[in-house]
Structure formats: structure tokens, C-alpha cells
Design a protein around this motif. Structure first.
Motif, PDB file in Angstrom:
ATOM      1  N   ALA A 188     116.647 -17.840   1.168  1.00 60.04           N
ATOM      2  CA  ALA A 188     117.237 -18.430  -0.035  1.00 60.04           C
ATOM      3  C   ALA A 188     118.511 -17.722  -0.478  1.00 60.04           C
ATOM      4  CB  ALA A 188     116.218 -18.485  -1.178  1.00 60.04           C
ATOM      5  N   SER A 189     119.171 -17.013   0.448  1.00 60.17           N
ATOM      6  CA  SER A 189     120.406 -16.313   0.104  1.00 60.17           C
ATOM      7  C   SER A 189     121.557 -17.279  -0.181  1.00 60.17           C
ATOM      8  CB  SER A 189     120.793 -15.340   1.220  1.00 60.17           C
ATOM      9  OG  SER A 189     120.971 -16.043   2.437  1.00 60.17           O
ATOM     10  N   ASP A 190     121.503 -18.470   0.400  1.00 56.83           N
ATOM     11  CA  ASP A 190     122.474 -19.519   0.148  1.00 56.83           C
ATOM     12  C   ASP A 190     121.855 -20.836   0.609  1.00 56.83           C
ATOM     13  OD1 ASP A 190     122.659 -19.422   2.937  1.00 56.83           O
ATOM     14  OD2 ASP A 190     124.651 -18.551   2.946  1.00 56.83           O
ATOM     15  N   LEU A 191     122.566 -21.924   0.394  1.00 58.84           N
ATOM     16  CA  LEU A 191     121.993 -23.236   0.703  1.00 58.84           C
ATOM     17  C   LEU A 191     121.567 -23.391   2.159  1.00 58.84           C
ATOM     18  CD1 LEU A 191     121.153 -25.856  -0.568  1.00 58.84           C
ATOM     19  CD2 LEU A 191     123.430 -26.754  -0.142  1.00 58.84           C
ATOM     20  N   PRO A 192     122.385 -22.979   3.159  1.00 61.92           N
ATOM     21  CA  PRO A 192     121.922 -23.137   4.545  1.00 61.92           C
ATOM     22  C   PRO A 192     120.697 -22.283   4.893  1.00 61.92           C
ATOM     23  CG  PRO A 192     124.301 -22.848   4.475  1.00 61.92           C
ATOM     24  CD  PRO A 192     123.788 -22.571   3.091  1.00 61.92           C
ATOM     25  N   ASN A 193     120.375 -21.310   4.066  1.00 67.10           N
ATOM     26  CA  ASN A 193     119.224 -20.442   4.325  1.00 67.10           C
ATOM     27  C   ASN A 193     118.061 -20.697   3.379  1.00 67.10           C
ATOM     28  OD1 ASN A 193     120.126 -18.761   6.572  1.00 67.10           O
ATOM     29  ND2 ASN A 193     121.765 -18.223   5.157  1.00 67.10           N
ATOM     30  N   MET A 194     118.036 -21.877   2.784  1.00 66.01           N
ATOM     31  CA  MET A 194     116.918 -22.239   1.911  1.00 66.01           C
ATOM     32  C   MET A 194     115.689 -22.531   2.762  1.00 66.01           C
ATOM     33  SD  MET A 194     117.831 -22.176  -1.255  1.00 66.01           S
ATOM     34  CE  MET A 194     116.566 -23.137  -2.065  1.00 66.01           C
ATOM     35  N   PRO A 195     114.522 -22.144   2.273  1.00 63.45           N
ATOM     36  CA  PRO A 195     113.312 -22.618   2.944  1.00 63.45           C
ATOM     37  C   PRO A 195     113.283 -24.140   2.892  1.00 63.45           C
ATOM     38  CG  PRO A 195     112.794 -20.911   1.325  1.00 63.45           C
ATOM     39  CD  PRO A 195     114.238 -21.303   1.112  1.00 63.45           C
ATOM     40  N   GLY A 196     112.599 -24.735   3.830  1.00 60.65           N
ATOM     41  CA  GLY A 196     112.506 -26.192   3.846  1.00 60.65           C
ATOM     42  C   GLY A 196     111.199 -26.661   4.443  1.00 60.65           C
ATOM     43  N   VAL A 197     110.787 -27.836   4.029  1.00 57.24           N
ATOM     44  CA  VAL A 197     109.597 -28.471   4.582  1.00 57.24           C
ATOM     45  C   VAL A 197     109.987 -29.870   5.040  1.00 57.24           C
ATOM     46  CG1 VAL A 197     108.777 -29.320   2.333  1.00 57.24           C
ATOM     47  CG2 VAL A 197     107.155 -29.042   4.214  1.00 57.24           C
ATOM     48  N   GLN A 198     109.582 -30.204   6.260  1.00 57.88           N
ATOM     49  CA  GLN A 198     109.897 -31.505   6.830  1.00 57.88           C
ATOM     50  C   GLN A 198     108.596 -32.224   7.147  1.00 57.88           C
ATOM     51  OE1 GLN A 198     112.779 -31.236   9.888  1.00 57.88           O
ATOM     52  NE2 GLN A 198     113.234 -33.396   9.812  1.00 57.88           N
ATOM     53  N   PHE A 199     108.448 -33.405   6.549  1.00 59.12           N
ATOM     54  CA  PHE A 199     107.275 -34.242   6.756  1.00 59.12           C
ATOM     55  C   PHE A 199     107.577 -35.203   7.902  1.00 59.12           C
ATOM     56  CE2 PHE A 199     107.368 -33.032   2.334  1.00 59.12           C
ATOM     57  CZ  PHE A 199     106.048 -32.799   1.990  1.00 59.12           C
ATOM     58  N   TYR A 200     106.825 -35.114   8.984  1.00 60.73           N
ATOM     59  CA  TYR A 200     106.936 -36.083  10.077  1.00 60.73           C
ATOM     60  C   TYR A 200     105.925 -37.187   9.775  1.00 60.73           C
ATOM     61  CZ  TYR A 200     109.798 -33.038  13.021  1.00 60.73           C
ATOM     62  OH  TYR A 200     110.821 -32.269  13.532  1.00 60.73           O
ATOM     63  N   LEU A 201     106.430 -38.375   9.483  1.00 60.99           N
ATOM     64  CA  LEU A 201     105.573 -39.491   9.102  1.00 60.99           C
ATOM     65  C   LEU A 201     105.589 -40.572  10.174  1.00 60.99           C
ATOM     66  CD1 LEU A 201     106.638 -39.705   5.374  1.00 60.99           C
ATOM     67  CD2 LEU A 201     104.435 -38.945   6.234  1.00 60.99           C
ATOM     68  N   ASP A 202     104.442 -41.200  10.365  1.00 58.42           N
ATOM     69  CA  ASP A 202     104.307 -42.281  11.336  1.00 58.42           C
ATOM     70  C   ASP A 202     104.826 -43.570  10.711  1.00 58.42           C
ATOM     71  OD1 ASP A 202     103.562 -44.060  13.303  1.00 58.42           O
ATOM     72  OD2 ASP A 202     101.496 -43.329  13.434  1.00 58.42           O
ATOM     73  N   LEU A 203     105.876 -44.127  11.304  1.00 58.79           N
ATOM     74  CA  LEU A 203     106.398 -45.406  10.839  1.00 58.79           C
ATOM     75  C   LEU A 203     106.088 -46.525  11.828  1.00 58.79           C
ATOM     76  CD1 LEU A 203     108.112 -43.328   8.983  1.00 58.79           C
ATOM     77  CD2 LEU A 203     109.240 -45.472   8.416  1.00 58.79           C
ATOM     78  N   GLY A 204     105.134 -46.271  12.708  1.00 59.21           N
ATOM     79  CA  GLY A 204     104.598 -47.328  13.534  1.00 59.21           C
ATOM     80  C   GLY A 204     105.283 -47.534  14.870  1.00 59.21           C
ATOM     81  N   THR A 205     104.923 -48.656  15.461  1.00 60.45           N
ATOM     82  CA  THR A 205     105.396 -49.047  16.787  1.00 60.45           C
ATOM     83  C   THR A 205     106.095 -50.394  16.658  1.00 60.45           C
ATOM     84  OG1 THR A 205     103.537 -47.885  17.794  1.00 60.45           O
ATOM     85  CG2 THR A 205     104.641 -49.546  19.145  1.00 60.45           C
ATOM     86  N   VAL A 206     107.280 -50.482  17.238  1.00 58.57           N
ATOM     87  CA  VAL A 206     108.013 -51.751  17.222  1.00 58.57           C
ATOM     88  C   VAL A 206     107.806 -52.444  18.564  1.00 58.57           C
ATOM     89  CG1 VAL A 206     109.721 -50.922  15.556  1.00 58.57           C
ATOM     90  CG2 VAL A 206     110.197 -50.737  17.986  1.00 58.57           C
ATOM     91  N   PRO A 207     107.841 -53.773  18.571  1.00 61.85           N
ATOM     92  CA  PRO A 207     107.600 -54.510  19.818  1.00 61.85           C
ATOM     93  C   PRO A 207     108.802 -54.451  20.757  1.00 61.85           C
ATOM     94  CG  PRO A 207     108.152 -56.026  18.059  1.00 61.85           C
ATOM     95  CD  PRO A 207     108.074 -54.652  17.431  1.00 61.85           C
ATOM     96  N   LEU A 208     108.520 -54.804  22.002  1.00 56.34           N
ATOM     97  CA  LEU A 208     109.583 -55.001  22.984  1.00 56.34           C
ATOM     98  C   LEU A 208     109.879 -56.492  23.047  1.00 56.34           C
ATOM     99  CD1 LEU A 208     108.320 -52.616  25.792  1.00 56.34           C
ATOM    100  CD2 LEU A 208     110.252 -52.250  24.263  1.00 56.34           C
TER     101      LEU A 208
END
Length: 181
Positions: free
Chosen positions: A89-109
Motif C-alpha cells: 500500500a505504499s502507492d496505488l500500483p502496490n495496493m493489495p487487491g482481490v480478483q473474483f473469477y466468476l463463471d459467465l457460462g458457455t457460449v454456443p458455436l
């Protein structure tokens, strides 16, 4: 005029590191490929996604980001994976972060037509998991593989990395010029 002394709770809260929240949209196709995008402002490739805006849930942010970046309108499903970025947290590029990987499904072919966000997204590709290393570094490959494993097993995992590890992963990928078009 004297400055009021902060309460113990206010002092405690002021010292807590802030973290920025983000989402990654995991979208697949019946052949097992995953939609990846390449942004103008960063390497490597990754899932569509971005920062969660104030007042949004992770699901709302995922749906918004996917639509903004690709034109696809899909409903966010369950949480597949959580990625934590350790930062001081010394500056913006060094902020802790959390990334949620969410399932947005399967698209057809055949794949639906994509409408890429012109000021942010340079390219998009449907990529087989075996080909992920040509599009991203090993740390990010492991995160996406964890999300796909959760899709199959239902087990949600948390993977952590430092900001330095993430930067090194992106730099190593960029120096190899992998996945460039």
C-alpha cells in the motif's frame, strides 16, 4: 482550536490497508476454449474484466465489464476462484487487491460476434487451456486453470501472489513476445 483525538475505532480503521476489488469473467465454449482479451494498456492477455465500481457487486461488475469489453451479455454465475495480490500500500500500483473469477457460462458455436471496446481492448481470442502459456505467464495460467478446475469440481480456491511476482510474470511474458499479433 484543537484537533479532536480520533476514537480507538477510527484510529484502527485508518490504519487498515485498502484493497482494490476486480473481476475476471470466465467465458467458455463447447470445445473447452476460453475467451481471452488483450488490452492496450497492459500485457499479457487475460479474461475480460476490471475494477468493481463503488456500489456494484462482483456479479454486476462482471456483467458490465464483459458487455463493455466484448459486447456479450451474459449473466454472472458462481464464484470460481479468488486471487489475492499482496501489496504494501505504499502507492496505488502496490495496493493489495482481490480478483473474483466468476463463471459467465458457455457460449454456443459458432461464436457470437464480439464488439470490442475500441479504447481498451486490442484483440480477443478463444483459447484452449493447453495454449494459455502462449498468451500469459505461468502465474496467470495457474489462476485461470484454478478457475477452470473449480468449474469442473465446484471447489473454490484462493491463490495469492505479491505485486512483485505479478509484475515479474507480466514482464517475463512481454519479453518473450508470446501471444502477440
Amino acid at each position: 482550536m484543537s484537533t479532536p483525538t480520533p476514537t480507538p475505532a477510527a484510529s484502527y480503521l485508518a490504519g487498515i490497508a485498502r484493497a482494490f476489488p476486480a473481476v475476471s469473467c470466465v467465458v467458455g465454449d463447447p470445445a473447452g476454449r476460453v475467451l481471452l482479451v488483450r488490452c492496450f494498456n497492459r500485457e499479457p492477455w487475460g479474461c475480460p474484466g476490471g475494477v468493481i465500481d463503488p456500489g456494484e457487486t462482483p456479479e454486476q461488475a462482471a456483467e458490465r465489464e464483459l458487455t463493455e469489453e466484448t459486447g456479450l451479455r451474459l449473466r454472472a454465475g458462481r464464484l470460481l476462484h479468488l486471487a489475492w495480490a499482496v501489496g504494501d500500500a505504499s502507492d496505488l500500483p502496490n495496493m493489495p487487491g482481490v480478483q473474483f473469477y466468476l463463471d459467465l457460462g458457455t457460449v454456443p458455436l459458432p461464436h457470437p460476434a464480439l464488439r470490442l471496446q475500441p479504447d481498451e481492448i486490442r484483440d480477443a481470442a478463444w483459447v484452449a487451456p493447453a495454449d494459455f502459456p502462449a498468451f500469459m505467464g505461468p502465474l496467470r495460467v495457474s489462476r485461470l486453470q484454478a478457475a477452470l478446475a473449480a468449474r469442473a469440481s465446484g471447489e473454490v480456491r484462493v491463490l495469492s501472489a505479491t505485486r512483485a511476482e505479478l509484475a515479474a510474470d507480466a514482464a517475463a511474458f512481454a519479453s518473450g513476445r508470446q501471444g502477440s499479433s
